[in-house]
Design a protein around this motif. Sequence first.
Motif, PDB file in Angstrom:
ATOM      1  N   MET A 182       1.231  -0.829  -0.047  1.00  0.00           N
ATOM      2  CA  MET A 182       0.108  -0.032   0.082  1.00  0.00           C
ATOM      3  C   MET A 182       0.723   0.846  -0.133  1.00  0.00           C
ATOM      4  O   MET A 182       1.927   1.440   0.580  1.00  0.00           O
ATOM      5  CB  MET A 182      -0.633  -0.269   1.184  1.00  0.00           C
ATOM      6  N   GLY A 183       0.679   2.385  -0.292  1.00  0.00           N
ATOM      7  CA  GLY A 183       0.934   3.723  -0.684  1.00  0.00           C
ATOM      8  C   GLY A 183       0.175   4.959  -0.453  1.00  0.00           C
ATOM      9  O   GLY A 183      -0.977   4.253  -0.320  1.00  0.00           O
ATOM     10  N   GLU A 184       0.745   5.735  -0.435  1.00  0.00           N
ATOM     11  CA  GLU A 184      -0.155   7.230   0.082  1.00  0.00           C
ATOM     12  C   GLU A 184      -1.238   7.150  -0.968  1.00  0.00           C
ATOM     13  O   GLU A 184      -1.444   7.147  -2.403  1.00  0.00           O
ATOM     14  CB  GLU A 184       0.729   8.386  -0.062  1.00  0.00           C
ATOM     15  N   GLY A 185      -2.676   7.488  -0.644  1.00  0.00           N
ATOM     16  CA  GLY A 185      -3.862   7.898  -1.785  1.00  0.00           C
ATOM     17  C   GLY A 185      -4.591   6.375  -2.121  1.00  0.00           C
ATOM     18  O   GLY A 185      -5.963   6.507  -2.132  1.00  0.00           O
ATOM     19  N   ASP A 186      -4.268   4.973  -1.347  1.00  0.00           N
ATOM     20  CA  ASP A 186      -4.440   3.607  -1.518  1.00  0.00           C
ATOM     21  C   ASP A 186      -5.204   3.439  -0.537  1.00  0.00           C
ATOM     22  O   ASP A 186      -5.973   4.330   0.397  1.00  0.00           O
ATOM     23  CB  ASP A 186      -3.411   2.376  -1.357  1.00  0.00           C
TER      24      ASP A 186
END
Length: 121
Positions: A67-71
């Motif tokens: 997971m990353g930023e905005g997910d």
Amino acid sequence: MSEDTLLLDDDLLLDDDLFGGETETVASPAETQAKPVRDMQFFSHLPVQVSLELASAELSLGELMAMGEGDIVALDRMVGEPLDLRVNGTLLGRGEVVEVNGRYGVRLLEVEASKLSTAGN
């Protein structure tokens, strides 16, 4: 360990009423109906941890690491469903978030009656 440090059953004197324990003697039907009401005032001042659980999701560690930023994590509740109110980790009821004088709070919508009915026994 020396014999002096061992505790025997006779060394412990516990008040059954303190822990809500039952004696092993068989009570007559009249005795079982007329249980004394215990004064629970002492316990009303003990602190407990109250938490609100919005929803939850189960992810694998691999999914979490990817997971990353905005997910977005899809939760198991729908918009508008009540939150779970937990006291020391035990479900007490459900409620909704409210705002009072700039602070968040919770309005109880339902209370688990079984949790409260046994609290005074």
